[in-house]
Design a protein around this motif. Structure first.
Motif, short mmCIF file in Angstrom:
data_model
loop_
_atom_site.label_atom_id
_atom_site.label_comp_id
_atom_site.label_asym_id
_atom_site.label_seq_id
_atom_site.Cartn_x
_atom_site.Cartn_y
_atom_site.Cartn_z
N LEU A 35 0.84 -1.20 0.00
CA LEU A 35 0.00 0.00 0.00
C LEU A 35 0.87 1.25 0.00
N ILE A 36 0.31 2.32 -0.56
CA ILE A 36 0.95 3.62 -0.50
C ILE A 36 0.05 4.58 0.26
N GLN A 37 0.66 5.60 0.86
CA GLN A 37 -0.11 6.72 1.38
C GLN A 37 0.01 7.82 0.33
N ARG A 38 -1.11 8.17 -0.26
CA ARG A 38 -1.14 9.11 -1.38
C ARG A 38 -0.75 10.51 -0.91
N THR A 39 0.00 11.23 -1.74
CA THR A 39 0.37 12.60 -1.40
C THR A 39 -0.76 13.59 -1.70
N ASP A 40 -1.71 13.22 -2.59
CA ASP A 40 -2.75 14.18 -2.98
C ASP A 40 -3.94 14.23 -2.02
N ASN A 41 -4.15 13.16 -1.23
CA ASN A 41 -5.27 13.20 -0.28
C ASN A 41 -4.95 12.56 1.08
N GLY A 42 -3.75 12.00 1.24
CA GLY A 42 -3.34 11.42 2.51
C GLY A 42 -3.90 10.05 2.80
N LEU A 43 -4.75 9.52 1.92
CA LEU A 43 -5.35 8.21 2.15
C LEU A 43 -4.41 7.08 1.71
N TRP A 44 -4.60 5.92 2.32
CA TRP A 44 -3.84 4.73 1.95
C TRP A 44 -4.56 4.04 0.79
N ALA A 45 -3.78 3.50 -0.14
CA ALA A 45 -4.36 2.93 -1.35
C ALA A 45 -3.41 1.91 -1.96
N LEU A 46 -3.97 1.12 -2.87
CA LEU A 46 -3.15 0.28 -3.72
C LEU A 46 -2.41 1.20 -4.70
N PRO A 47 -1.21 0.84 -5.13
CA PRO A 47 -0.56 1.64 -6.16
C PRO A 47 -1.36 1.57 -7.46
N GLY A 48 -1.25 2.62 -8.27
CA GLY A 48 -1.95 2.62 -9.54
C GLY A 48 -2.01 4.00 -10.15
N GLY A 49 -2.65 4.06 -11.31
CA GLY A 49 -2.78 5.34 -11.99
C GLY A 49 -3.34 5.15 -13.38
N ALA A 50 -3.25 6.21 -14.17
CA ALA A 50 -3.88 6.27 -15.49
C ALA A 50 -3.01 5.66 -16.58
N GLN A 51 -3.68 5.08 -17.55
CA GLN A 51 -3.02 4.50 -18.71
C GLN A 51 -2.48 5.62 -19.60
N ASP A 52 -1.26 5.42 -20.13
CA ASP A 52 -0.67 6.35 -21.09
C ASP A 52 -0.95 5.86 -22.51
N PHE A 53 -0.94 6.79 -23.46
CA PHE A 53 -1.08 6.42 -24.86
C PHE A 53 0.05 5.47 -25.26
N GLY A 54 -0.28 4.49 -26.10
CA GLY A 54 0.72 3.55 -26.60
C GLY A 54 1.09 2.45 -25.63
N GLU A 55 0.32 2.30 -24.58
CA GLU A 55 0.66 1.36 -23.51
C GLU A 55 -0.44 0.31 -23.38
N SER A 119 3.62 9.20 -3.46
CA SER A 119 3.47 8.36 -2.27
C SER A 119 4.37 8.87 -1.15
N SER A 120 3.75 9.29 -0.05
CA SER A 120 4.53 9.78 1.10
C SER A 120 4.98 8.64 1.99
N ALA A 121 4.36 7.47 1.84
CA ALA A 121 4.76 6.26 2.58
C ALA A 121 4.42 5.06 1.71
N VAL A 122 5.23 4.02 1.83
CA VAL A 122 5.01 2.75 1.13
C VAL A 122 5.26 1.64 2.14
N GLN A 123 4.26 0.76 2.31
CA GLN A 123 4.39 -0.30 3.32
C GLN A 123 3.72 -1.58 2.85
N TRP A 124 4.27 -2.70 3.31
CA TRP A 124 3.59 -3.98 3.22
C TRP A 124 2.70 -4.06 4.45
N VAL A 125 1.39 -4.29 4.28
CA VAL A 125 0.43 -4.21 5.37
C VAL A 125 -0.34 -5.53 5.49
N ALA A 126 -0.38 -6.07 6.71
CA ALA A 126 -1.16 -7.28 6.99
C ALA A 126 -2.64 -6.93 6.96
N ARG A 127 -3.47 -7.87 6.54
CA ARG A 127 -4.91 -7.63 6.48
C ARG A 127 -5.45 -7.21 7.84
#
Length: 156
Positions: A35-55, A119-127
């Motif tokens: 999980l990452i802690q997002r820099t844009d809203n401070g929430l924890w989330a799975l990594p990810g983002g938008a698709q780029d052209f040609g990808e 990402s302001s933090a990146v961690q492996w998190v147990a369920r």
């Protein structure tokens, strides 16, 4: 750029865009999720983002995970497709995006967790530790689906 998540909010602004995006559920050898802690809203989330052209979309999943976490993954499956029209994301530039996200299952290849501009933090998190983190309900749904190892991808 700041973002506000609107979820089942009748006063949310109307969407003006839909962007193909991904999230990636990857576990370490101890079964913890990345999980990452997002820099844009401070929430924890799975990594990810938008698709780029040609990808290819699987390339998006690999690239976004590496960029945000320092971890290299291989895509091994689809956890679900998340398109709830009652979930919109409002950005400070005026974009209001209706959710469209494909959550992939990834296999850890190599790398060590590190932060990025997204990402302001990146961690492996147990369920068992998820309840102690601030996670948006739509993201928690994806995380739980990843842990549950459903037979068929979620579509909703």
């Amino acid at each position: 750029m700041a973002r506000i998540e609107h979820f089942n909010n009748p006063n949310a602004p109307k969407p003006n865009s839909i962007v193909v995006a991904v999230t990636v559920f990857v576990q370490d050898e101890q079964g913890r999720v990345l999980l990452i802690q997002r820099t844009d809203n401070g929430l924890w989330a799975l990594p990810g983002g938008a698709q780029d052209f040609g990808e290819y979309i699987a390339e998006t999943a690999v690239r976004e995970t590496r960029e945000e976490t320092g971890i290299n993954v291989e895509v091994t499956g689809v956890i679900g497709i998340y398109t709830n029209p009652n979930h919109v994301v409002e950005y400070s530039d005026g974009e209001v995006r209706q959710q469209f996200s494909i959550c992939f299952r990834g296999r850890y290849v190599d790398g060590n967790p590190r932060t990025s501009t997204e990402s302001s933090a990146v961690q492996w998190v147990a369920r068992s530790k998820l309840g102690s983190l601030s996670i948006h309900p739509s993201m928690l749904l994806r995380i739980n689906h990843g842990f549950d190892r459903r037979n068929e991808p979620y579509v909703g």
